[in-house]
Design a protein around this motif. Sequence first.
Motif, PDB file in Angstrom:
ATOM      1  N   GLY A 151      93.561  76.613 -14.497  1.00 20.42           N
ATOM      2  CA  GLY A 151      94.156  76.541 -15.744  1.00 20.42           C
ATOM      3  C   GLY A 151      93.973  78.172 -16.300  1.00 20.42           C
ATOM      4  O   GLY A 151      95.166  78.394 -17.094  1.00 20.42           O
ATOM      5  N   VAL A 152      93.587  79.046 -15.879  1.00 24.36           N
ATOM      6  CA  VAL A 152      93.815  80.416 -16.195  1.00 24.36           C
ATOM      7  C   VAL A 152      95.116  80.985 -16.047  1.00 24.36           C
ATOM      8  O   VAL A 152      95.936  81.464 -16.819  1.00 24.36           O
ATOM      9  CB  VAL A 152      92.762  81.462 -15.752  1.00 24.36           C
ATOM     10  CG1 VAL A 152      92.962  82.761 -15.876  1.00 24.36           C
ATOM     11  CG2 VAL A 152      91.297  81.046 -16.199  1.00 24.36           C
ATOM     12  N   CYS A 153      95.498  80.707 -14.797  1.00 22.83           N
ATOM     13  CA  CYS A 153      96.835  80.781 -14.191  1.00 22.83           C
ATOM     14  C   CYS A 153      98.089  80.188 -14.973  1.00 22.83           C
ATOM     15  O   CYS A 153      98.983  80.833 -15.313  1.00 22.83           O
ATOM     16  CB  CYS A 153      97.123  80.597 -12.722  1.00 22.83           C
ATOM     17  SG  CYS A 153      95.926  81.432 -11.583  1.00 22.83           S
ATOM     18  N   TRP A 154      97.598  79.131 -15.233  1.00 26.23           N
ATOM     19  CA  TRP A 154      98.746  78.152 -16.097  1.00 26.23           C
ATOM     20  C   TRP A 154      98.849  78.901 -17.400  1.00 26.23           C
ATOM     21  O   TRP A 154      99.977  78.886 -17.772  1.00 26.23           O
ATOM     22  CB  TRP A 154      98.083  76.604 -16.278  1.00 26.23           C
ATOM     23  CG  TRP A 154      98.967  75.908 -17.176  1.00 26.23           C
ATOM     24  CD1 TRP A 154      98.657  75.354 -18.350  1.00 26.23           C
ATOM     25  CD2 TRP A 154     100.154  75.014 -16.872  1.00 26.23           C
ATOM     26  NE1 TRP A 154      99.396  74.420 -18.915  1.00 26.23           N
ATOM     27  CE2 TRP A 154     100.465  74.201 -17.869  1.00 26.23           C
ATOM     28  CE3 TRP A 154     100.749  74.994 -15.569  1.00 26.23           C
ATOM     29  CZ2 TRP A 154     101.392  73.158 -17.854  1.00 26.23           C
ATOM     30  CZ3 TRP A 154     101.810  74.251 -15.415  1.00 26.23           C
ATOM     31  CH2 TRP A 154     102.191  73.274 -16.621  1.00 26.23           C
ATOM     32  N   ASP A 155      97.950  79.171 -18.005  1.00 26.74           N
ATOM     33  CA  ASP A 155      98.073  79.942 -19.289  1.00 26.74           C
ATOM     34  C   ASP A 155      98.806  81.287 -19.190  1.00 26.74           C
ATOM     35  O   ASP A 155      99.559  81.689 -20.062  1.00 26.74           O
ATOM     36  CB  ASP A 155      96.679  80.323 -19.970  1.00 26.74           C
ATOM     37  CG  ASP A 155      95.849  78.845 -20.544  1.00 26.74           C
ATOM     38  OD1 ASP A 155      96.729  77.839 -20.757  1.00 26.74           O
ATOM     39  OD2 ASP A 155      94.849  79.048 -20.462  1.00 26.74           O
ATOM     40  N   LEU A 156      98.393  82.227 -18.079  1.00 25.04           N
ATOM     41  CA  LEU A 156      98.874  83.343 -17.830  1.00 25.04           C
ATOM     42  C   LEU A 156     100.557  83.280 -17.598  1.00 25.04           C
ATOM     43  O   LEU A 156     101.186  84.379 -17.768  1.00 25.04           O
ATOM     44  CB  LEU A 156      98.547  83.995 -16.578  1.00 25.04           C
ATOM     45  CG  LEU A 156      96.854  84.782 -17.193  1.00 25.04           C
ATOM     46  CD1 LEU A 156      96.345  85.155 -15.615  1.00 25.04           C
ATOM     47  CD2 LEU A 156      97.101  85.779 -17.951  1.00 25.04           C
ATOM     48  N   TYR A 157     100.949  82.248 -16.918  1.00 23.75           N
ATOM     49  CA  TYR A 157     102.400  81.763 -16.688  1.00 23.75           C
ATOM     50  C   TYR A 157     102.857  81.322 -17.904  1.00 23.75           C
ATOM     51  O   TYR A 157     104.270  81.153 -17.765  1.00 23.75           O
ATOM     52  CB  TYR A 157     102.561  81.095 -15.347  1.00 23.75           C
ATOM     53  CG  TYR A 157     102.212  81.597 -14.130  1.00 23.75           C
ATOM     54  CD1 TYR A 157     103.460  82.616 -13.860  1.00 23.75           C
ATOM     55  CD2 TYR A 157     101.433  81.383 -13.066  1.00 23.75           C
ATOM     56  CE1 TYR A 157     103.213  83.315 -12.461  1.00 23.75           C
ATOM     57  CE2 TYR A 157     101.282  81.785 -11.927  1.00 23.75           C
ATOM     58  CZ  TYR A 157     102.503  82.729 -11.643  1.00 23.75           C
ATOM     59  OH  TYR A 157     102.439  83.362 -10.555  1.00 23.75           O
ATOM     60  N   ASP A 158     102.129  80.950 -18.818  1.00 29.81           N
ATOM     61  CA  ASP A 158     102.601  80.271 -20.416  1.00 29.81           C
ATOM     62  C   ASP A 158     103.499  79.079 -19.638  1.00 29.81           C
ATOM     63  O   ASP A 158     104.689  78.718 -20.226  1.00 29.81           O
ATOM     64  CB  ASP A 158     103.743  81.475 -20.765  1.00 29.81           C
ATOM     65  CG  ASP A 158     104.062  80.702 -22.239  1.00 29.81           C
ATOM     66  OD1 ASP A 158     103.099  80.181 -22.768  1.00 29.81           O
ATOM     67  OD2 ASP A 158     105.235  80.958 -22.869  1.00 29.81           O
ATOM     68  N   LYS A 159     102.578  78.193 -18.963  1.00 30.93           N
ATOM     69  CA  LYS A 159     102.997  76.935 -18.451  1.00 30.93           C
ATOM     70  C   LYS A 159     104.471  76.920 -17.728  1.00 30.93           C
ATOM     71  O   LYS A 159     104.879  75.762 -17.546  1.00 30.93           O
ATOM     72  CB  LYS A 159     103.229  76.023 -19.718  1.00 30.93           C
ATOM     73  CG  LYS A 159     101.813  75.984 -20.491  1.00 30.93           C
ATOM     74  CD  LYS A 159     102.176  74.900 -21.838  1.00 30.93           C
ATOM     75  CE  LYS A 159     100.797  74.925 -22.426  1.00 30.93           C
ATOM     76  NZ  LYS A 159     100.794  74.005 -23.636  1.00 30.93           N
ATOM     77  N   TYR A 165     100.271  68.688 -19.912  1.00 31.74           N
ATOM     78  CA  TYR A 165      98.973  68.746 -19.641  1.00 31.74           C
ATOM     79  C   TYR A 165      98.038  68.589 -20.645  1.00 31.74           C
ATOM     80  O   TYR A 165      97.998  69.027 -21.672  1.00 31.74           O
ATOM     81  CB  TYR A 165      98.743  70.140 -18.736  1.00 31.74           C
ATOM     82  CG  TYR A 165      97.328  70.211 -18.408  1.00 31.74           C
ATOM     83  CD1 TYR A 165      96.818  69.603 -17.485  1.00 31.74           C
ATOM     84  CD2 TYR A 165      96.444  71.272 -19.132  1.00 31.74           C
ATOM     85  CE1 TYR A 165      95.350  69.468 -16.884  1.00 31.74           C
ATOM     86  CE2 TYR A 165      95.220  71.340 -18.613  1.00 31.74           C
ATOM     87  CZ  TYR A 165      94.613  70.513 -17.632  1.00 31.74           C
ATOM     88  OH  TYR A 165      93.299  70.779 -17.211  1.00 31.74           O
ATOM     89  N   THR A 202      93.909  68.420 -21.684  1.00 26.29           N
ATOM     90  CA  THR A 202      92.781  69.015 -21.422  1.00 26.29           C
ATOM     91  C   THR A 202      91.662  67.799 -21.179  1.00 26.29           C
ATOM     92  O   THR A 202      91.457  67.278 -21.937  1.00 26.29           O
ATOM     93  CB  THR A 202      92.277  70.132 -22.086  1.00 26.29           C
ATOM     94  OG1 THR A 202      93.053  71.195 -22.176  1.00 26.29           O
ATOM     95  CG2 THR A 202      90.889  70.548 -21.687  1.00 26.29           C
TER      96      THR A 202
END
Length: 390
Positions: free
Chosen positions: A197-205, A318, A320
């Motif tokens: 989930g953190v990676c998903w946010d860092l990649y801006d989806k 996605y 939550t």
Amino acid sequence: MEYFIDVAYGTLIKHKEELPGDMVNVIRMDKCTIIVMADGLGSGVKANILATLTSKIAGTMLKEGADIYETVDTIANTLPVCKVRNIAYSTFTLIKIYDNGEAYIAEYHNPPIFMMSKGEAVHIDKKHLNINERKITESNIKLQEEDILTVVSDGVIHAGLGDILNLGWQWKDVQNYLKKKSKEKLSSQSFTKDLLGVCWDLYDKKPGDDATVVTIKLRRPSYINIFIGPPKNKDEDSYAMKNFMKCTGKKIICGGTTANIAERELNRELKVNLDFLDKDIPPTAEMEGIDLITEGVLTLTKVLEKIKKYIGPFSLDYETVNFHGKDGVSTLGRVLIEECTHLNLWVGRAVNPAHQDPNFPSDFSIKLKLIDELCKVMEELGKKVTVTYL
């Protein structure tokens, strides 16, 4: 003591690709578990094929007793180094962990593995090997209860590169994050989901690379026993309930009729909770000696739907999903995801006319379909499942 090896993994697929370039292979054997995480060169179909070949070859050879030298040599001869870029067609991390906590790790060009123990990061001593001109690092460690190993592909380390973070999410940054999360005593599934989930946010989806996380946790076995539906023969009610109560671990009853049988055979009061925490979810009930009592088919259906969403892949839409609520669906889902290592299902074969299409034989009842589906989902999560039909 023999522990349960709690393994969970997930992947963010590179934006605009349909197949992941990373592949994870988990093989459970009698006394040990083998985990292989391979990262194919590039992305898309070609990378998927390369990673699949690597993970399958390595997993199969280790299962059959081959050592790291034979395994790496076979992989090296099957997938040679790219002559243009002078790098391997597939990197990999191999882990063989025994039920007593002893583990062997071999790493080839993947980000170094993370280890957490009692909320602290642990340094892993490594030996360097040269196998068929491949530089491999290997480690032998002994895990203690609740220790966590985390394997990531380089897509995790590169998360946010050039956009949110100039240099991406550095290895040390990931380690500090995992150190903090390890203190929350999450299951492997939740630990993996959180990091992705953190990676998903860092990649801006929009992941710029395939990002894979594998979490391995050493746990004490946790037995969850669920009684669903009355036995086919009413004369077996007393025998079935007494044996159910002898089980080790938590005891859960799903279904009003089954709860009534427990009330009668155990001579204990059944108290229905009249607080409707969610208008779409039937209320729970309480009884001495039973950890949770829920309604049957409707609750199980919603639990399955929620678990599938929870473990499903990330996508642009996605949603939550969590199990923080106090309703029956959230409570049962939380037990199955967070606590359970061994699931024992006691399934009564009596047919409820309300759940049965008269045009189908009894094997096609809604209840049995739900049980089959629940077994598959829990086995996909790495849980050990047994079913006793009554």
